[in-house]
Scaffold this motif. Structure first.
Motif, PDB file in Angstrom:
ATOM      1  N   CYS A 275      64.838 -23.866  29.852  1.00 55.67           N
ATOM      2  CA  CYS A 275      64.894 -25.265  29.402  1.00 55.67           C
ATOM      3  C   CYS A 275      63.943 -25.420  28.217  1.00 55.67           C
ATOM      4  CB  CYS A 275      64.510 -26.209  30.536  1.00 55.67           C
ATOM      5  SG  CYS A 275      64.639 -27.954  30.092  1.00 55.67           S
ATOM      6  N   ARG A 276      64.510 -25.707  27.042  1.00 56.74           N
ATOM      7  CA  ARG A 276      63.716 -25.852  25.820  1.00 56.74           C
ATOM      8  C   ARG A 276      63.485 -27.301  25.433  1.00 56.74           C
ATOM      9  NH1 ARG A 276      63.236 -20.899  23.566  1.00 56.74           N
ATOM     10  NH2 ARG A 276      64.743 -19.301  24.215  1.00 56.74           N
ATOM     11  N   ASN A 277      63.801 -28.242  26.317  1.00 49.79           N
ATOM     12  CA  ASN A 277      63.663 -29.662  26.000  1.00 49.79           C
ATOM     13  C   ASN A 277      62.517 -30.312  26.756  1.00 49.79           C
ATOM     14  OD1 ASN A 277      66.020 -29.193  24.569  1.00 49.79           O
ATOM     15  ND2 ASN A 277      67.333 -29.880  26.258  1.00 49.79           N
ATOM     16  N   LEU A 278      61.603 -29.513  27.305  1.00 47.61           N
ATOM     17  CA  LEU A 278      60.507 -30.066  28.100  1.00 47.61           C
ATOM     18  C   LEU A 278      59.393 -30.568  27.197  1.00 47.61           C
ATOM     19  CD1 LEU A 278      60.230 -27.298  30.858  1.00 47.61           C
ATOM     20  CD2 LEU A 278      61.420 -29.478  31.020  1.00 47.61           C
ATOM     21  N   ASP A 365      58.993 -18.333  27.834  1.00 54.19           N
ATOM     22  CA  ASP A 365      59.808 -19.063  26.856  1.00 54.19           C
ATOM     23  C   ASP A 365      59.713 -20.567  27.055  1.00 54.19           C
ATOM     24  OD1 ASP A 365      60.549 -16.635  25.867  1.00 54.19           O
ATOM     25  OD2 ASP A 365      62.458 -16.549  26.941  1.00 54.19           O
ATOM     26  N   GLU A 366      59.665 -21.015  28.303  1.00 56.01           N
ATOM     27  CA  GLU A 366      59.559 -22.453  28.551  1.00 56.01           C
ATOM     28  C   GLU A 366      58.205 -22.999  28.098  1.00 56.01           C
ATOM     29  OE1 GLU A 366      60.415 -23.440  32.554  1.00 56.01           O
ATOM     30  OE2 GLU A 366      62.595 -23.168  32.332  1.00 56.01           O
ATOM     31  N   TRP A 367      57.135 -22.234  28.313  1.00 57.28           N
ATOM     32  CA  TRP A 367      55.819 -22.677  27.841  1.00 57.28           C
ATOM     33  C   TRP A 367      55.800 -22.769  26.317  1.00 57.28           C
ATOM     34  CZ3 TRP A 367      51.779 -24.997  29.869  1.00 57.28           C
ATOM     35  CH2 TRP A 367      51.559 -24.924  31.240  1.00 57.28           C
ATOM     36  N   ILE A 368      56.368 -21.772  25.620  1.00 55.42           N
ATOM     37  CA  ILE A 368      56.391 -21.794  24.155  1.00 55.42           C
ATOM     38  C   ILE A 368      57.193 -22.986  23.649  1.00 55.42           C
ATOM     39  CG2 ILE A 368      57.229 -20.546  22.124  1.00 55.42           C
ATOM     40  CD1 ILE A 368      56.516 -17.959  23.529  1.00 55.42           C
ATOM     41  N   SER A 369      58.354 -23.250  24.240  1.00 54.70           N
ATOM     42  CA  SER A 369      59.170 -24.381  23.811  1.00 54.70           C
ATOM     43  C   SER A 369      58.474 -25.707  24.094  1.00 54.70           C
ATOM     44  CB  SER A 369      60.526 -24.332  24.527  1.00 54.70           C
ATOM     45  OG  SER A 369      61.213 -23.131  24.247  1.00 54.70           O
ATOM     46  N   THR A 370      57.844 -25.816  25.253  1.00 56.79           N
ATOM     47  CA  THR A 370      57.153 -27.064  25.592  1.00 56.79           C
ATOM     48  C   THR A 370      56.004 -27.339  24.634  1.00 56.79           C
ATOM     49  OG1 THR A 370      57.718 -26.725  27.924  1.00 56.79           O
ATOM     50  CG2 THR A 370      55.970 -28.300  27.434  1.00 56.79           C
ATOM     51  N   ILE A 371      55.197 -26.317  24.334  1.00 51.06           N
ATOM     52  CA  ILE A 371      54.065 -26.515  23.419  1.00 51.06           C
ATOM     53  C   ILE A 371      54.567 -26.811  22.009  1.00 51.06           C
ATOM     54  CG2 ILE A 371      52.067 -25.370  22.385  1.00 51.06           C
ATOM     55  CD1 ILE A 371      51.665 -23.887  25.000  1.00 51.06           C
ATOM     56  N   ALA A 388      63.749 -33.753  21.816  1.00 53.25           N
ATOM     57  CA  ALA A 388      63.373 -32.334  21.775  1.00 53.25           C
ATOM     58  C   ALA A 388      64.599 -31.454  21.569  1.00 53.25           C
ATOM     59  CB  ALA A 388      62.654 -31.951  23.066  1.00 53.25           C
ATOM     60  N   ALA A 389      65.725 -31.816  22.183  1.00 52.15           N
ATOM     61  CA  ALA A 389      66.948 -31.033  21.990  1.00 52.15           C
ATOM     62  C   ALA A 389      67.401 -31.067  20.536  1.00 52.15           C
ATOM     63  CB  ALA A 389      68.047 -31.571  22.907  1.00 52.15           C
TER      64      ALA A 389
END
Length: 708
Positions: A275-278, A365-371, A388-389
Motif C-alpha cells: 500500500c503506497r497511499n499511507l 516499501d510501505e515505510w518508504i512510501s509513507t515517509i 497520495a495515490a
C-alpha cells in the motif's frame, strides 16, 4: 459497582508500547494489591490468633472456676457463696467459651480461607505467568535478533529455515502466554473485589452470630447490611464468570486466526499488496546507532508517525520521543553490509541521517512510501489517501529512468506534442493539488524536462573503427570501449597527482544553473527521491582516478575507462552536508563556457566525500600552477631569444666599428708623403678599395645607429 478496567487481548500479537505501558499499569496495580493483601492477611491472622487465644483463655478461665472447690485454701476455703457464684460465672464463661470456639471456627472458614486462597493461589499464579511471559518475550527478542542478522547469501537456507522456525515458535509462545497473562490480570480485577469483601463478610457474620444471643436488634440491622453485601458479591461473581468465558472464546478465536502472522516472511503479494497511499504507519523497526568511529549497533524499537514527525518508543517508556522531522525529507532504500530490508531517512537540511531496518521487503516499501507521502505534507489535506495515490502516479510519470545513453539523448529532445502533453499534465496536477504538491515541482536549478540517468553508459562512436584499423596497421591491440590502456598508463605516470577512490554511481541529470551553490544538494534530493520511488537499489561501482589532467571512471574488473572528465570542465565538487559519503560533480559539456547547459553527477563513496572533493580541488590547483609555470617558461624563452638577438646586433655593431677603425688607419697610412714609388700603384689600388670600404662602412654605421 463501577466499570472494570481490562487489558485488550486483541492487541497482544502487535505487542505495541502502548499495550506494554497498559500492562505495566496492571502489573503495578497487582503489585500494590499483593502488598496490601499481605498486610491485610497479617491483620486478619492476628484477629484469628487473638480469637483462638481468647477462646483458649476463656475455656481455661471456666475450667479454673470449676476447680475452685477443689482448692485447699488456708483461709476461707469453706465459703459456699463464693463457690456458687464462681460456679455461675464458670457456667456463663463456659458458654462464652463455646461461643468463642464456634467464632474461631467461623473465622477460619469464612475469613481466613478466602484471603489465604487469594494470596497463595491467585497472586502466585499471576507471578508465575509473569515470569513465563518474561521468558517467552526474551526468547522472542533473541529469535528476532537472530533472524535479523541472517546473511543475504543463498547458501545458508538451513540456517534461515531454523531462524524462521525459531521465530514462529517463540512468537506463538509469547502470544499465547501473553493472552493467558492478560486474562489472569483481567480476572484479578474481579477477584480482588471478592477477595476483600468475602473475608470481611465472613468476619462480620461470625461476629453477629457471636453476639446474636444478646443483640437481636443489632443482629437485624447487621443482617440487612450483610444481605446487601452478599448480593453484591454474588453479582460480581456471576459477572466475572461471564467475562472469563468471553475471554477464553476470544483467545481460542485469535489462536486460530493469528497462526499465519507468526511467520516473519513476506506474505503473498496477491493477497496483501504493498500500500503506497499511507500517511500514517507504526510498527517495530531496527535502528542503527553508532558506537564508535567505524562500529555500530542495532536496536529494536517501536516507531510511529505523528503528523510530520517520526517517533520511537521503548517498551518501558510511557510516551514516544522524536527521531527526525519528515517534512521535505528524503528517503531511499540502502544496501547495508550486515542487514537486509534497510532504508535511510535524511532530514531536509541534511544534518541528520537515520538508518532503519524493517522485518520484510513489503514492510520496507510501505515505510518508504509513507515517509515520502509525509515529506510532501499530504497528511495536511482532507482526502490524504486519494491525494497520495495521485501524487505517486504523477511522480512515476515525472521521473522515468533512462535505460541507455542513446535513449537519454533522445528523451532530451522531446517533440512539441509530448512536451505540451507533459506540461499540461503537470499543470493540471498542480492546479488540483496546489497546497500539498508545492514541494513536488522541480526547482529552477534543475531542468524539469531532463530524465535521470541511473547507469553509466560509455558511448562507443564510429571513431573506434578507425582506431582499430590504425592499431591493426601499427601492430597494437585496440580497446573496444574507445580507450587506450597505454595512454592511461602514460597519463598516470606523467601526472604528479595520482589518487584512486572506490565510488558508486547514483545518477546524473542536466541542470540549468551550474554556478549555484545549491545545485548539487538539489540534484542529490531529486535523484535519491527518484531511486526510492522506482525501488532502484543497484549501483555501478567504479574506480575514480584523480590526476592533474582529468578525472576517470575505470571499470574495476576490466580496467577500461568508462568516462573521462577533463579538469577544465569540472565546475563544482561538493559533498552532502550530513551524509559525507555522498558527493557530486557539476561538469561543463563540450560546448564550452558559452553553453549554459551542465550535467551534475552524484556518487557514493566508501571514503569521506570531502576527501575526494579536496583531491579534485588539489588537482585543479596543480593544473592551474602547471599552466602558470608553462606560460612563465614560454615568456622566459621569448625574453632569452630577444636578449640573444640584441646581443647579436651588438656584436655586429662592434665588428662594424672595428672594421671602420681599420679602414681609417689604412687611409691615414696611404695619405702620408714619401711613400716608395714601387708601391704607388698598390697604394692607389688600396686607396681606391679602401675608399669604397670607407663609404660602405659609413653607410653601415648610419644604418646600425638607426637600427640601434
Amino acid at each position: 459497582m463501577p466499570g472494570i478496567e481490562k487489558l485488550p487481548i486483541e492487541e497482544t500479537l502487535e505487542d505495541s508500547p502502548q499495550t506494554r505501558s497498559l500492562l505495566g499499569v496492571f502489573e503495578e496495580d497487582t503489585a500494590a494489591m499483593s502488598n496490601y493483601c499481605s498486610q491485610l492477611y497479617q491483620a486478619m491472622q492476628r484477629i484469628y490468633d487473638a480469637q483462638n487465644e481468647l477462646s483458649a483463655a476463656t475455656h481455661l478461665t471456666s475450667r479454673l472456676l470449676k476447680e475452685y472447690d477443689k482448692q485447699r485454701f488456708p483461709l476461707g476455703g469453706d465459703d459456699e457463696v463464693m463457690s456458687s457464684t464462681l460456679q455461675q460465672f464458670a457456667k456463663v464463661i463456659d458458654e462464652l467459651s463455646s461461643c468463642h470456639a464456634v467464632l474461631s471456627t467461623q473465622l477460619a472458614d469464612a475469613m481466613m480461607f478466602p484471603i489465604t486462597q487469594f494470596k497463595e493461589r491467585d497472586l502466585k499464579e499471576i507471578l508465575t505467568l509473569k515470569e513465563v511471559f518474561q521468558i517467552s518475550s526474551d526468547d522472542h527478542d533473541v529469535a528476532m535478533n537472530r533472524f535479523s542478522r541472517l546473511s543475504k547469501k543463498r547458501d545458508n537456507d538451513k540456517l534461515r529455515a531454523e531462524a524462521v522456525e525459531d521465530v514462529y515458535t517463540s512468537r506463538k509462545k509469547q502470544h499465547q502466554t501473553m493472552m493467558h497473562y492478560f486474562c489472569s490480570l483481567n480476572t484479578l480485577q474481579y477477584k480482588k473485589k471478592t477477595a476483600l469483601l468475602e473475608p470481611l463478610l465472613g468476619y462480620m457474620q461470625a461476629q453477629i452470630s457471636f453476639f446474636k444471643l444478646g443483640s437481636e436488634n443489632l443482629t437485624q440491622q447487621w443482617e440487612d447490611f450483610l444481605g446487601t453485601i452478599g448480593t453484591s458479591v454474588q453479582n460480581v461473581r456471576r459477572e466475572m464468570e461471564t467475562e472469563v468465558g468471553q475471554m477464553h472464546e476470544t483467545i481460542q478465536e485469535m489462536e486460530r486466526s493469528c497462526d499465519p502472522l507468526y511467520v516473519p516472511c513476506d506474505p503473498d503479494p496477491a493477497h496483501s499488496p504493498v500500500c503506497r497511499n499511507l500517511t500514517r504507519k507504526q510498527g517495530y523497526l531496527h535502528i542503527r546507532n553508532k558506537t564508535g568511529l567505524v562500529s555500530s549497533s542495532w536496536e529494536r524499537q517501536y516507531f510511529f508517525t505523528q503528523g510530520g514527525n517520526l517517533m520511537q518508543q521503548g517498551r518501558g517508556e510511557v510516551a514516544g520521543g522524536l527521531v527526525t522531522d519528515l517534512d521535505n525529507c528524503s528517503v531511499m532504500a540502502v544496501d547495508c553490509d550486515d542487514r537486509r530490508f534497510c532504508f535511510q531517512v535524511t532530514s531536509f537540511d541534511g544534518k541528520k541521517v537515520v538508518t532503519l531496518q524493517s522485518e520484510s521487503r513489503r514492510d520496507c516499501d510501505e515505510w518508504i512510501s509513507t515517509i515520502n507521502n509525509i515529506s510532501k505534507r499530504i497528511y495536511l489535506s482532507e482526502n490524504a489517501e486519494e491525494l497520495a495515490a495521485r501524487v505517486n502516479q504523477s511522480a512515476l510519470e515525472a521521473v522515468t529512468p533512462s535505460p541507455s545513453f542513446q535513449q537519454r539523448h533522445e528523451s532530451m529532445r522531446p517533440s512539441s506534442k509530448g512536451r505540451a502533453g507533459r506540461a499540461s499534465s503537470i499543470s493540471s496536477v498542480g492546479s488540483e493539488l496546489s497546497p500539498a504538491l508545492s514541494v513536488l515541482s522541480l526547482d529552477a536549478l534543475v531542468d524539469p524536462e531532463t530524465p535521470i540517468q541511473f547507469d553509466i553508459i560509455s558511448p562507443v562512436t564510429e571513431e573506434n573503427s578507425g582506431q582499430s584499423k590504425t592499431a591493426a596497421q601499427s601492430g597494437r591491440r585496440s580497446n573496444p570501449f574507445g580507450e587506450s590502456g597505454d595512454s592511461t598508463s602514460e597519463d598516470s605516470e606523467d601526472s604528479i597527482l595520482h589518487q584512486l577512490f572506490i565510488v558508486r554511481f547514483l545518477g546524473s541529470m542536466e541542470v540549468k544553473t551550474p554556478e549555484s551553490v545549491d545545485i548539487i544538494s538539489e540534484t542529490m534530493r531529486q535523484i535519491l527521491a527518484a531511486r526510492a520511488i522506482h525501488n532502484i537499489f543497484r549501483m555501478t561501482e567504479s574506480h575514480l582516478l584523480v590526476t592533474c589532467d582529468c578525472l576517470k571512471l575505470i571499470d574495476p574488473q576490466t580496467q577500461v575507462t568508462r568516462l573521462r572528465f577533463p579538469l577544465c570542465t569540472v565546475l563544482q565538487c561538493s559533498s552532502h552536508q550530513d551524509n559525507k559519503r555522498l558527493f557530486g560533480l557539476v561538469l561543463q559539456p563540450a560546448g564550452g563556457p558559452g553553453d549554459s547547459r551542465a550535467v551534475c553527477y552524484i556518487f557514493e563513496s566508501n571514503n569521506d566525500g570531502e576527501k575526494i572533493c579536496d583531491s579534485v580541488g588539489l588537482a585543479k590547483q596543480i593544473a592551474c600552477h602547471s599552466e602558470m609555470d608553462r606560460k612563465a617558461v614560454e615568456k622566459r624563452k621569448e625574453t632569452d631569444k630577444a636578449k640573444e638577438k640584441q646581443q647579436e646586433e651588438l656584436s655586429k655593431q662592434k665588428q662594424i666599428e672595428k672594421d671602420l677603425e681599420e679602414q681609417s688607419r689604412l687611409i691615414a697610412a696611404s695619405s702620408r708623403p714619401g711613400n716608395p714609388p714601387v708601391a704607388d700603384e698598390q697604394f692607389l689600388v688600396l686607396s681606391n678599395s679602401q675608399s669604397e670600404d670607407s663609404d660602405a662602412g659609413e653607410e653601415g654605421k648610419k644604418k646600425g645607429e638607426s637600427e640601434a
